[in-house]
Design an enzyme around this catalytic site. Structure first.
Site, short mmCIF file in Angstrom:
data_model
loop_
_atom_site.label_atom_id
_atom_site.label_comp_id
_atom_site.label_asym_id
_atom_site.label_seq_id
_atom_site.Cartn_x
_atom_site.Cartn_y
_atom_site.Cartn_z
N ARG A 163 28.12 52.78 37.50
CA ARG A 163 27.37 53.90 36.93
C ARG A 163 27.81 54.15 35.50
O ARG A 163 27.59 55.31 34.98
CB ARG A 163 27.54 55.24 37.85
CG ARG A 163 27.18 55.07 39.24
CD ARG A 163 25.56 54.52 39.27
NE ARG A 163 25.02 55.13 40.85
CZ ARG A 163 25.06 54.03 41.77
NH1 ARG A 163 25.65 52.76 41.57
NH2 ARG A 163 24.59 54.36 42.82
N SER A 234 22.57 61.06 44.78
CA SER A 234 24.32 61.29 44.75
C SER A 234 24.72 62.24 43.58
O SER A 234 24.27 61.84 42.49
CB SER A 234 25.07 59.79 44.65
OG SER A 234 24.51 58.93 45.67
N GLU A 330 27.93 62.56 39.23
CA GLU A 330 27.24 61.16 38.63
C GLU A 330 25.71 61.61 37.93
O GLU A 330 25.42 61.49 36.82
CB GLU A 330 26.58 60.32 39.86
CG GLU A 330 25.60 59.42 39.19
CD GLU A 330 25.06 58.50 40.23
OE1 GLU A 330 25.67 58.29 41.54
OE2 GLU A 330 23.74 58.26 40.16
N1 EPU Z 1 29.66 59.04 54.54
C1 EPU Z 1 30.12 59.89 55.65
N2 EPU Z 1 29.43 61.31 55.47
C2 EPU Z 1 28.41 61.52 54.50
C3 EPU Z 1 27.86 60.45 53.55
C4 EPU Z 1 28.66 59.25 53.73
O1 EPU Z 1 30.93 59.85 56.39
O2 EPU Z 1 27.92 62.54 54.52
C5 EPU Z 1 30.60 57.77 54.62
C6 EPU Z 1 29.56 56.72 55.32
O3 EPU Z 1 29.60 56.67 56.75
C7 EPU Z 1 29.96 55.31 54.67
C8 EPU Z 1 30.23 55.88 53.36
O4 EPU Z 1 30.65 57.31 53.60
O5 EPU Z 1 30.94 54.96 55.52
C9 EPU Z 1 29.53 55.73 52.28
O6 EPU Z 1 28.11 56.07 52.50
P1 EPU Z 1 26.82 55.41 51.92
O7 EPU Z 1 26.85 54.01 52.55
O8 EPU Z 1 25.57 56.19 52.45
O9 EPU Z 1 26.75 55.16 50.43
P2 EPU Z 1 27.34 56.16 49.40
O10 EPU Z 1 28.57 55.62 48.71
O11 EPU Z 1 27.34 57.60 50.02
C10 EPU Z 1 26.45 54.84 47.55
C11 EPU Z 1 25.55 55.29 46.16
C12 EPU Z 1 24.02 55.25 46.61
C13 EPU Z 1 23.74 53.90 47.24
C14 EPU Z 1 24.45 53.73 48.41
C15 EPU Z 1 23.75 52.39 49.12
C16 EPU Z 1 26.96 56.33 44.61
C17 EPU Z 1 27.40 57.64 44.00
N3 EPU Z 1 26.02 56.41 45.56
O12 EPU Z 1 26.32 55.87 48.34
O13 EPU Z 1 23.45 55.71 45.31
O14 EPU Z 1 22.19 54.19 47.54
O15 EPU Z 1 25.61 53.76 48.16
O16 EPU Z 1 24.44 51.53 48.31
O17 EPU Z 1 27.46 55.22 44.39
C18 EPU Z 1 22.58 57.37 43.81
O18 EPU Z 1 23.23 56.99 42.99
O19 EPU Z 1 21.89 58.57 43.59
C19 EPU Z 1 22.59 56.74 45.23
C20 EPU Z 1 22.02 57.52 46.12
#
Ligand code: EPU
Length: 334
Positions: A163, A234, A330
């Site tokens: 990012r 995010s 972000e």
């Molecule tokens: N999780 C929780 N509770 C929550 C949210 C997440 O326990 O409320 C846990 C999930 O269970 C999982 C982990 O956290 O084990 C990661 O969650 P997720 O796969 O949903 O991905 P993320 O890290 O929350 C990132 C990106 C997203 C992107 C997704 C999929 C960032 C800041 N965000 O989210 O990007 O779509 O991975 O690759 O890196 C964005 O940048 O706006 C965005 C949506």
């Protein structure tokens, strides 16, 4: 070219903030942009917006807001294995992904349904499901705001990381992206190892359209539609911590998810940290932590940017208190 005074930025930010720009300028070619810059030494302070899906306005903007309406897609190189396609910064990102998929070109499908425009994809290094824009970008064509000169950045010069890019750091506010050249593959190659894409495909043989639809379904299930509930995706980046700090945390919280990154460091999902602090579904005034994904802050209707910011600060404080980890936005706060 369109130039407006006291222009509402409501259509240019997905958080749904009804703030105004003192001046709003929309151009649809590089020539229009350089022509405008040549005649306006008073362009500063200025802010360039794309689809506004990563912006939180906390007040009216007293300067000039610029928006690109540069459209178009042009094949600029091709072999049996790949195609180089140069895309206008003002194209909607997901329209480009849909087009690439329809053409049978591989690489962008995991980035389906990410809101925003092509220019911002190169600044923000958007990413999802194991793919980042930097994996596809060859060149970024820009115009220097101060001199009006054009400059092409090769991928390596953009200093991409998670990012991040040179356009958000050393060269912040200095260059405007006009076109981005992406290299997409012509031979089947999928990234299905991240998240639950594989499960969503349900054992079916992957196809470009199948993967695109799987990603769209996953995103729709987890992320609020900004047309219905204002948000900026995010709100925080996932923090990256040194290995020792991670080890200490993992002892206390054995179920904490993690992803190893370069240099022995470890990325921890901010959504999990926030969730564990009990914030999911909670609100302060008209600003809330989204009930299905704790990393997303939402405008319940009529929230001000300051209210969203207050909630963000409260969330970051509790993560710091409980885990000793700092989470950084972000979203760009203006
Ligand atoms: N999780 C929780 N509770 C929550 C949210 C997440 O326990 O409320 C846990 C999930 O269970 C999982 C982990 O956290 O084990 C990661 O969650 P997720 O796969 O949903 O991905 P993320 O890290 O929350 C990132 C990106 C997203 C992107 C997704 C999929 C960032 C800041 N965000 O989210 O990007 O779509 O991975 O690759 O890196 C964005 O940048 O706006 C965005 C949506």
């Amino acid at each position: 070219m369109k130039i407006y005074k006291d222009y509402s930025l409501l259509p240019y930010n997905t958080f749904g903030m009804d703030v105004k720009a003192a001046r709003f300028v929309e151009y649809d070619s590089v020539e229009e942009l350089t022509g405008f810059l040549a005649g306006h030494e008073d362009v500063f302070p200025c802010l360039h917006v794309g689809g506004g899906s990563n912006l939180l306005f906390t007040a009216d903007y007293a300067g000039t807001v610029l928006h690109s309406a540069i459209k178009g897609r042009e094949i600029v190189g091709e072999t049996e294995d790949w195609v180089d396609i140069r895309v206008g910064a003002g194209e909607v990102w997901d329209d480009f992904v849909a087009y690439a998929v329809a053409c049978g070109w591989y690489g962008a499908e995991n980035l389906s349904l990410i809101p925003g425009e092509v220019g911002a994809s190169a600044v923000q290094n958007i990413g999802a499901y194991g793919v980042e824009a930097k994996d596809l970008i060859r060149f970024v064509d820009t115009v220097c705001l101060e001199t009006g000169c054009r400059r092409r950045f090769a991928n390596e010069e953009c200093c991409y990381s998670y990012r991040e890019s040179v356009f958000k750091k050393e060269l912040k506010g200095k260059y405007i992206v006009t076109h981005v050249t992406f290299r997409l593959g012509k031979r089947p190659a999928f990234r299905l190892d991240y998240g639950n894409i594989q499960a969503e495909l349900g054992g079916a043989e992957p196809t470009l359209e199948g993967v695109r639809q799987a990603v769209i379904r996953i995103r729709r299930a987890k992320l609020p539609d900004p047309k219905l509930l204002g948000n900026g995706g995010s709100f925080f980046m996932n923090p990256v911590v040194p290995a020792e700090q991670f080890e200490a945390l993992a002892q206390r919280f054995p179920d904490m998810p993690c992803y190893p990154v370069a240099g022995g460091r470890v990325k921890i999902p901010a959504g999990w940290l926030i969730d564990r602090c009990g914030w999911k579904g909670k609100s302060i005034g008209r600003a809330a932590v989204y009930e299905r994904q704790a990393l997303v802050l939402v405008n319940l209707g009529g929230a001000s940017g300051k209210e969203i910011l207050q909630l963000a600060q409260a969330v970051a404080h509790s993560v710091k208190d409980k885990f000793g980890v700092t989470i950084a936005p972000e979203v760009n706060i203006i």
